[in-house]
Design a protein around this motif. Structure first.
Motif, PDB file in Angstrom:
ATOM      1  N   ALA A  20      -3.227 -20.080  18.411  1.00  0.00           N
ATOM      2  CA  ALA A  20      -3.905 -21.277  17.906  1.00  0.00           C
ATOM      3  C   ALA A  20      -3.306 -21.734  16.577  1.00  0.00           C
ATOM      4  O   ALA A  20      -3.061 -22.929  16.375  1.00  0.00           O
ATOM      5  CB  ALA A  20      -5.396 -21.001  17.758  1.00  0.00           C
ATOM      6  N   ALA A  21      -3.032 -20.756  15.689  1.00  0.00           N
ATOM      7  CA  ALA A  21      -2.464 -21.120  14.385  1.00  0.00           C
ATOM      8  C   ALA A  21      -1.103 -21.786  14.587  1.00  0.00           C
ATOM      9  O   ALA A  21      -0.762 -22.749  13.893  1.00  0.00           O
ATOM     10  CB  ALA A  21      -2.346 -19.896  13.491  1.00  0.00           C
ATOM     11  N   LYS A  22      -0.343 -21.261  15.553  1.00  0.00           N
ATOM     12  CA  LYS A  22       0.976 -21.862  15.824  1.00  0.00           C
ATOM     13  C   LYS A  22       0.816 -23.294  16.354  1.00  0.00           C
ATOM     14  O   LYS A  22       1.539 -24.193  15.957  1.00  0.00           O
ATOM     15  CB  LYS A  22       1.745 -21.005  16.839  1.00  0.00           C
ATOM     16  N   GLU A  23      -0.140 -23.463  17.266  1.00  0.00           N
ATOM     17  CA  GLU A  23      -0.367 -24.807  17.800  1.00  0.00           C
ATOM     18  C   GLU A  23      -0.793 -25.771  16.700  1.00  0.00           C
ATOM     19  O   GLU A  23      -0.350 -26.913  16.638  1.00  0.00           O
ATOM     20  CB  GLU A  23      -1.453 -24.768  18.894  1.00  0.00           C
ATOM     21  N   LEU A  24      -1.674 -25.290  15.821  1.00  0.00           N
ATOM     22  CA  LEU A  24      -2.174 -26.163  14.744  1.00  0.00           C
ATOM     23  C   LEU A  24      -1.056 -26.587  13.797  1.00  0.00           C
ATOM     24  O   LEU A  24      -1.100 -27.667  13.216  1.00  0.00           O
ATOM     25  CB  LEU A  24      -3.301 -25.478  13.970  1.00  0.00           C
ATOM     26  N   LYS A  25      -0.054 -25.728  13.655  1.00  0.00           N
ATOM     27  CA  LYS A  25       1.106 -26.063  12.815  1.00  0.00           C
ATOM     28  C   LYS A  25       1.786 -27.331  13.324  1.00  0.00           C
ATOM     29  O   LYS A  25       2.336 -28.109  12.565  1.00  0.00           O
ATOM     30  CB  LYS A  25       2.107 -24.913  12.840  1.00  0.00           C
ATOM     31  N   GLU A  26       1.733 -27.514  14.652  1.00  0.00           N
ATOM     32  CA  GLU A  26       2.321 -28.712  15.254  1.00  0.00           C
ATOM     33  C   GLU A  26       1.265 -29.768  15.547  1.00  0.00           C
ATOM     34  O   GLU A  26       1.533 -30.750  16.232  1.00  0.00           O
ATOM     35  CB  GLU A  26       3.037 -28.347  16.566  1.00  0.00           C
ATOM     36  N   GLY A  27       0.054 -29.526  15.073  1.00  0.00           N
ATOM     37  CA  GLY A  27      -1.076 -30.369  15.447  1.00  0.00           C
ATOM     38  C   GLY A  27      -1.008 -31.779  14.876  1.00  0.00           C
ATOM     39  O   GLY A  27      -0.173 -32.092  14.027  1.00  0.00           O
ATOM     40  N   SER A  28      -1.910 -32.610  15.368  1.00  0.00           N
ATOM     41  CA  SER A  28      -1.907 -33.999  14.916  1.00  0.00           C
ATOM     42  C   SER A  28      -2.607 -34.123  13.563  1.00  0.00           C
ATOM     43  O   SER A  28      -3.453 -33.304  13.201  1.00  0.00           O
ATOM     44  CB  SER A  28      -2.591 -34.891  15.947  1.00  0.00           C
ATOM     45  N   GLN A  29      -2.212 -35.126  12.826  1.00  0.00           N
ATOM     46  CA  GLN A  29      -2.837 -35.420  11.532  1.00  0.00           C
ATOM     47  C   GLN A  29      -3.045 -36.918  11.440  1.00  0.00           C
ATOM     48  O   GLN A  29      -2.135 -37.697  11.715  1.00  0.00           O
ATOM     49  CB  GLN A  29      -1.922 -34.960  10.385  1.00  0.00           C
ATOM     50  N   MET A  30      -4.247 -37.305  11.099  1.00  0.00           N
ATOM     51  CA  MET A  30      -4.501 -38.721  10.898  1.00  0.00           C
ATOM     52  C   MET A  30      -5.139 -38.913   9.523  1.00  0.00           C
ATOM     53  O   MET A  30      -6.092 -38.223   9.184  1.00  0.00           O
ATOM     54  CB  MET A  30      -5.431 -39.251  11.982  1.00  0.00           C
ATOM     55  N   VAL A  31      -4.550 -39.800   8.747  1.00  0.00           N
ATOM     56  CA  VAL A  31      -5.117 -40.092   7.434  1.00  0.00           C
ATOM     57  C   VAL A  31      -5.980 -41.352   7.581  1.00  0.00           C
ATOM     58  O   VAL A  31      -5.494 -42.389   8.028  1.00  0.00           O
ATOM     59  CB  VAL A  31      -4.002 -40.298   6.386  1.00  0.00           C
ATOM     60  N   VAL A  32      -7.254 -41.216   7.252  1.00  0.00           N
ATOM     61  CA  VAL A  32      -8.186 -42.335   7.379  1.00  0.00           C
ATOM     62  C   VAL A  32      -8.640 -42.754   5.982  1.00  0.00           C
ATOM     63  O   VAL A  32      -9.256 -41.957   5.269  1.00  0.00           O
ATOM     64  CB  VAL A  32      -9.427 -41.945   8.207  1.00  0.00           C
ATOM     65  N   VAL A  33      -8.285 -43.972   5.609  1.00  0.00           N
ATOM     66  CA  VAL A  33      -8.738 -44.473   4.314  1.00  0.00           C
ATOM     67  C   VAL A  33      -9.982 -45.320   4.558  1.00  0.00           C
ATOM     68  O   VAL A  33      -9.960 -46.260   5.345  1.00  0.00           O
ATOM     69  CB  VAL A  33      -7.645 -45.341   3.638  1.00  0.00           C
ATOM     70  N   ASN A  34     -11.069 -44.948   3.894  1.00  0.00           N
ATOM     71  CA  ASN A  34     -12.327 -45.678   4.062  1.00  0.00           C
ATOM     72  C   ASN A  34     -12.610 -46.512   2.824  1.00  0.00           C
ATOM     73  O   ASN A  34     -12.484 -46.019   1.704  1.00  0.00           O
ATOM     74  CB  ASN A  34     -13.493 -44.695   4.246  1.00  0.00           C
ATOM     75  N   CYS A  35     -13.005 -47.753   3.041  1.00  0.00           N
ATOM     76  CA  CYS A  35     -13.312 -48.651   1.930  1.00  0.00           C
ATOM     77  C   CYS A  35     -14.737 -49.157   2.107  1.00  0.00           C
ATOM     78  O   CYS A  35     -15.067 -49.741   3.149  1.00  0.00           O
ATOM     79  CB  CYS A  35     -12.301 -49.794   1.942  1.00  0.00           C
ATOM     80  N   TYR A  36     -15.587 -48.866   1.123  1.00  0.00           N
ATOM     81  CA  TYR A  36     -16.989 -49.285   1.189  1.00  0.00           C
ATOM     82  C   TYR A  36     -17.260 -50.248   0.025  1.00  0.00           C
ATOM     83  O   TYR A  36     -17.504 -49.801  -1.097  1.00  0.00           O
ATOM     84  CB  TYR A  36     -17.922 -48.074   1.068  1.00  0.00           C
ATOM     85  N   PRO A  37     -17.207 -51.552   0.285  1.00  0.00           N
ATOM     86  CA  PRO A  37     -17.460 -52.503  -0.810  1.00  0.00           C
ATOM     87  C   PRO A  37     -18.925 -52.418  -1.260  1.00  0.00           C
ATOM     88  O   PRO A  37     -19.774 -51.942  -0.491  1.00  0.00           O
ATOM     89  CB  PRO A  37     -17.184 -53.868  -0.164  1.00  0.00           C
ATOM     90  N   PRO A  38     -19.246 -52.859  -2.504  1.00  0.00           N
ATOM     91  CA  PRO A  38     -20.644 -52.876  -2.934  1.00  0.00           C
ATOM     92  C   PRO A  38     -21.449 -53.727  -1.953  1.00  0.00           C
ATOM     93  O   PRO A  38     -20.935 -54.694  -1.394  1.00  0.00           O
ATOM     94  CB  PRO A  38     -20.601 -53.546  -4.309  1.00  0.00           C
ATOM     95  N   CYS A  39     -22.718 -53.341  -1.775  1.00  0.00           N
ATOM     96  CA  CYS A  39     -23.531 -54.004  -0.754  1.00  0.00           C
ATOM     97  C   CYS A  39     -24.793 -54.546  -1.413  1.00  0.00           C
ATOM     98  O   CYS A  39     -25.459 -53.817  -2.154  1.00  0.00           O
ATOM     99  CB  CYS A  39     -23.885 -52.960   0.304  1.00  0.00           C
ATOM    100  N   PRO A  40     -25.121 -55.835  -1.174  1.00  0.00           N
ATOM    101  CA  PRO A  40     -26.283 -56.409  -1.868  1.00  0.00           C
ATOM    102  C   PRO A  40     -27.608 -55.719  -1.513  1.00  0.00           C
ATOM    103  O   PRO A  40     -28.514 -55.713  -2.329  1.00  0.00           O
ATOM    104  CB  PRO A  40     -26.283 -57.874  -1.420  1.00  0.00           C
ATOM    105  N   GLU A  41     -27.717 -55.161  -0.320  1.00  0.00           N
ATOM    106  CA  GLU A  41     -28.962 -54.482   0.065  1.00  0.00           C
ATOM    107  C   GLU A  41     -28.642 -53.131   0.729  1.00  0.00           C
ATOM    108  O   GLU A  41     -28.765 -52.979   1.950  1.00  0.00           O
ATOM    109  CB  GLU A  41     -29.760 -55.359   1.036  1.00  0.00           C
TER     110      GLU A  41
END
Ligand code: OGA
Ligand code: NI
Length: 367
Positions: free
Chosen positions: A209-230
């Motif tokens: 499993a550790a070997k598989e994870l070395k080749e595993g997928s990686q996704m970088v997710v940038v989240n943006c939460y603007p100020p919200c009036p309510e």
């Protein structure tokens, strides 16, 4: 009014929301549109004075000091990791080796990306889940009835040379800063895998499993939460678990992340420069249920924009996700069915990935 008369208006309204929250806010907003108003039981709890009710102090997650993990106290730190993964499904990491500049630069350049004109950001909008770069809004904007107060940029990050040419070329330093960030998070992930394996009493170096994870997928997710009036009417992200093995989350200094702990939503205090690490569905299965992929959600606020960067690490697409054979014997039966990753992804793209219904469906119910 006949439906044919309403339709164009509705379509236009929906198109407006498809462009994201940042776009909506940039055009001026004093109230939350109905599209973003969550049913009452799902909303964050606010008191009458409009202040967020804090039933408890914010939750202080167990803190793992990486420097200690690599020193003579390793076995003690490994026990702390095991307890954290069993109890909270979450912990925080300090002294992780990533220079402050790398994480600060990543947050800053992501902020700049979301401040680009809509036309520039929208170049990356697509409903194709396998696109190397995807800009979008809400959780699953093609499926969500109620929208979330969140825009995102998702970048496939491994193997990097395959994906880098598709990453945004603006801001001009985006690619170089995000490359450093993605590469260093991957190194952190590899150290974490070793520690997690050892904490499960599985040899950290010599296992499939550790070997598989070395080749595993990686996704970088940038989240943006603007100020919200309510902010009391909506959510930045609905309750969900992460599907991968581990998620490494970098937050700016604005709080918003909550985890479900003893049936209550508790807010995680941001520690500047630290990472929040959480168990994903793959790890819950791999650990045969010992480590928990815990539900979490995001609240928004009325004054401060918030940026977070989640790095999701999983098994490769070709892997079968299953309880580790090292944890199975005549006394310990497998608690989950073997699941190929493609089934995971298909489920995620076709149904609402809310709650933990997918993981539930993979559970084996022994008599
Ligand atoms: C995620 C997530 C939390 C946050 O991206 O899966 O849970 O604080 N993010 O943005
Ligand atoms: Ni998440």
């Amino acid at each position: 009014m006949s439906p044919t008369m309403i339709a164009p208006v509705v379509v236009e309204e929906n198109n407006r929301y498809q462009k994201g929250v940042k776009h909506l806010c940039d055009n001026g907003l004093t109230k939350v549109p109905t599209k973003y108003i969550w049913p009452e039981p799902d909303r964050p709890i606010f008191t009458k004075s409009d202040k967020l009710t804090k039933p408890k102090q914010n939750l202080k997650l167990p803190i793992i000091d990486f420097a200690e993990l690599l020193g003579p106290n390793r076995s003690h730190v490994l026990r702390t990791i095991a307890e954290a993964c069993e109890t909270y499904g979450f912990f925080q990491v300090v002294n992780h080796g990533m220079e402050g500049d790398v994480s600060r630069n990543m947050i800053e350049v992501c902020k700049k990306f979301f401040e680009l004109p809509y036309e520039e950001r929208s170049k990356y909008m697509t409903s194709d889940m396998s696109a190397p770069v995807r800009y979008g809004t809400s959780f699953n904007q093609n499926k969500d009835n109620v929208f979330c107060w969140r825009d995102f940029l998702k970048l496939y990050a491994h193997p990097l040379p395959d994906y880098l040419p598709y990453w945004p070329s603006s801001p001009s330093d985006f690619r170089s800063l995000a490359t450093t960030y993605a590469t260093e998070t991957r190194e952190m992930f590899e150290m974490m895998v070793k520690a997690i394996m050892e904490s499960l009493e599985i040899d950290g170096d010599d296992n499939e499993a550790a070997k598989e994870l070395k080749e595993g997928s990686q996704m970088v997710v940038v989240n943006c939460y603007p100020p919200c009036p309510e902010p009391e009417l909506t959510l930045g992200m609905p309750p969900h678990s992460d599907y991968g093995f581990l998620t490494l989350l970098l937050q700016d200094d604005v709080e918003g992340l909550q985890i479900l702990y003893r049936d209550e939503w508790v807010t995680i205090d941001p520690i500047p420069g630290s990472f929040v690490i959480n168990v994903g569905d793959h790890l819950e299965i791999f650990s045969n249920g010992r480590y928990k992929s815990v539900l979490h959600r995001v609240l928004v606020n009325s004054t401060k924009p918030r940026i977070s960067v989640a790095s999701l690490h999983s098994f490769p697409l070709t892997s079968v996700v299953k309880p580790s054979p090292k944890l199975i014997d005549e006394h310990n039966q497998p608690q989950y069915m073997d699941t190929d990753f493609a089934t995971f992804l298909q489920y995620i793209s076709t149904r609402e990935p809310k709650w933990k219904n997918f993981l539930e469906s993979r559970k084996i119910h022994h008599l």
